[in-house]
Design a protein around this motif. Sequence first.
Motif, mmCIF file in Angstrom:
data_model
loop_
_atom_site.group_PDB
_atom_site.id
_atom_site.type_symbol
_atom_site.label_atom_id
_atom_site.label_comp_id
_atom_site.label_asym_id
_atom_site.label_seq_id
_atom_site.Cartn_x
_atom_site.Cartn_y
_atom_site.Cartn_z
ATOM 1 N N MET A 1 0.850 -1.181 0.000
ATOM 2 C CA MET A 1 0.000 0.000 0.000
ATOM 3 C C MET A 1 0.885 1.229 0.000
ATOM 4 O O MET A 1 1.717 1.411 0.875
ATOM 5 C CB MET A 1 -0.880 -0.020 1.248
ATOM 6 N N ASP A 2 0.703 2.083 -0.963
ATOM 7 C CA ASP A 2 1.431 3.331 -1.046
ATOM 8 C C ASP A 2 0.826 4.301 -0.037
ATOM 9 O O ASP A 2 -0.385 4.421 0.071
ATOM 10 C CB ASP A 2 1.302 3.865 -2.470
ATOM 11 N N THR A 3 1.670 5.021 0.688
ATOM 12 C CA THR A 3 1.144 5.948 1.694
ATOM 13 C C THR A 3 0.317 7.052 1.063
ATOM 14 O O THR A 3 -0.515 7.657 1.722
ATOM 15 C CB THR A 3 2.288 6.575 2.520
ATOM 16 N N GLU A 4 0.505 7.308 -0.211
ATOM 17 C CA GLU A 4 -0.303 8.313 -0.884
ATOM 18 C C GLU A 4 -1.735 7.835 -1.088
ATOM 19 O O GLU A 4 -2.601 8.603 -1.463
ATOM 20 C CB GLU A 4 0.321 8.677 -2.236
ATOM 21 N N ALA A 110 -8.282 5.170 10.645
ATOM 22 C CA ALA A 110 -7.868 5.613 9.312
ATOM 23 C C ALA A 110 -7.904 4.452 8.322
ATOM 24 O O ALA A 110 -8.354 4.609 7.183
ATOM 25 C CB ALA A 110 -6.471 6.226 9.366
ATOM 26 N N TYR A 111 -7.454 3.277 8.750
ATOM 27 C CA TYR A 111 -7.476 2.119 7.862
ATOM 28 C C TYR A 111 -8.909 1.770 7.466
ATOM 29 O O TYR A 111 -9.215 1.580 6.287
ATOM 30 C CB TYR A 111 -6.816 0.904 8.523
ATOM 31 N N VAL A 112 -9.788 1.703 8.450
ATOM 32 C CA VAL A 112 -11.183 1.348 8.187
ATOM 33 C C VAL A 112 -11.832 2.394 7.287
ATOM 34 O O VAL A 112 -12.515 2.055 6.314
ATOM 35 C CB VAL A 112 -11.960 1.170 9.509
ATOM 36 N N GLU A 113 -11.607 3.658 7.574
ATOM 37 C CA GLU A 113 -12.226 4.739 6.797
ATOM 38 C C GLU A 113 -11.798 4.719 5.333
ATOM 39 O O GLU A 113 -12.599 4.978 4.438
ATOM 40 C CB GLU A 113 -11.887 6.097 7.422
ATOM 41 N N HIS A 114 -10.541 4.404 5.061
ATOM 42 C CA HIS A 114 -10.012 4.537 3.699
ATOM 43 C C HIS A 114 -9.819 3.224 2.951
ATOM 44 O O HIS A 114 -9.456 3.250 1.778
ATOM 45 C CB HIS A 114 -8.696 5.318 3.729
ATOM 46 N N ASN A 115 -10.043 2.077 3.602
ATOM 47 C CA ASN A 115 -9.795 0.811 2.925
ATOM 48 C C ASN A 115 -10.938 -0.197 2.991
ATOM 49 O O ASN A 115 -11.119 -0.976 2.062
ATOM 50 C CB ASN A 115 -8.533 0.146 3.486
ATOM 51 N N PRO A 150 -14.286 7.823 -0.757
ATOM 52 C CA PRO A 150 -14.508 6.579 -0.020
ATOM 53 C C PRO A 150 -15.786 5.835 -0.412
ATOM 54 O O PRO A 150 -15.984 4.715 0.008
ATOM 55 C CB PRO A 150 -14.575 7.028 1.439
ATOM 56 N N ARG A 151 -16.650 6.421 -1.232
ATOM 57 C CA ARG A 151 -17.895 5.769 -1.649
ATOM 58 C C ARG A 151 -18.108 6.030 -3.139
ATOM 59 O O ARG A 151 -17.618 7.027 -3.673
ATOM 60 C CB ARG A 151 -19.099 6.336 -0.876
ATOM 61 N N PRO A 152 -18.890 5.183 -3.805
ATOM 62 C CA PRO A 152 -19.147 5.460 -5.226
ATOM 63 C C PRO A 152 -19.933 6.751 -5.374
ATOM 64 O O PRO A 152 -20.726 7.108 -4.513
ATOM 65 C CB PRO A 152 -19.960 4.254 -5.692
ATOM 66 N N THR A 153 -19.705 7.452 -6.473
ATOM 67 C CA THR A 153 -20.397 8.721 -6.686
ATOM 68 C C THR A 153 -21.664 8.547 -7.501
ATOM 69 O O THR A 153 -22.420 9.492 -7.653
ATOM 70 C CB THR A 153 -19.484 9.732 -7.400
ATOM 71 N N GLU A 154 -21.877 7.355 -8.049
ATOM 72 C CA GLU A 154 -23.107 7.152 -8.806
ATOM 73 C C GLU A 154 -23.687 5.774 -8.561
ATOM 74 O O GLU A 154 -22.985 4.828 -8.229
ATOM 75 C CB GLU A 154 -22.884 7.356 -10.298
#
Length: 168
Positions: A1-4, A110-115, A150-154
């Motif tokens: 996982m890249d930190t970016e 942070a992990y849960v929110e972004h992954n 973090p969520r689909p936009t459509e």
Amino acid sequence: MDTEEVPGMSDDALREQVVALHDRLHLVDVRVQRLRAESLSEPPFDVHSIEIRSSPCEVLVEPPRFAVRVNQTVELRRSDEQALAEIEVVLVIDYTLDDGPDPGEDAVSAYVEHNTYFTAHPYLREILQNATLKLGLEPLVLGVLSRDRPRPTEVTLVRRVSPVSVAD
């Protein structure tokens, strides 16, 4: 996982903790804990709007187990905003956590929110599409994910075209 890959995370130490946590996790199971699909009126439906609500994830960290519960509710409405159908899906995502120090609360959050949603998304997509079909609705398809959101936009409701009859 890249930190970016962790958007909005500016703290280098926290970024390193999230990367270290990610490196220690192994996905072992994704299962449906609850599935409730309810049609609130008789077909045919004329779906005008779709609302998706996601509850905050619940996390259990009891090494070597690391589990996340994802809850998503979808409501399909008529043009007058009356609910036509509702689908609730609760998934449990189970990981094993390699030996090491207990992960910090900020790193876990942070992990849960972004992954976690990226892991859950294909399962949610399939369940929602299948549930809408079984309710007699046109299939609901969750959109694609992007690392910067973090969520689909459509969300798409796939309109079926009536078969064209061929004149004899």
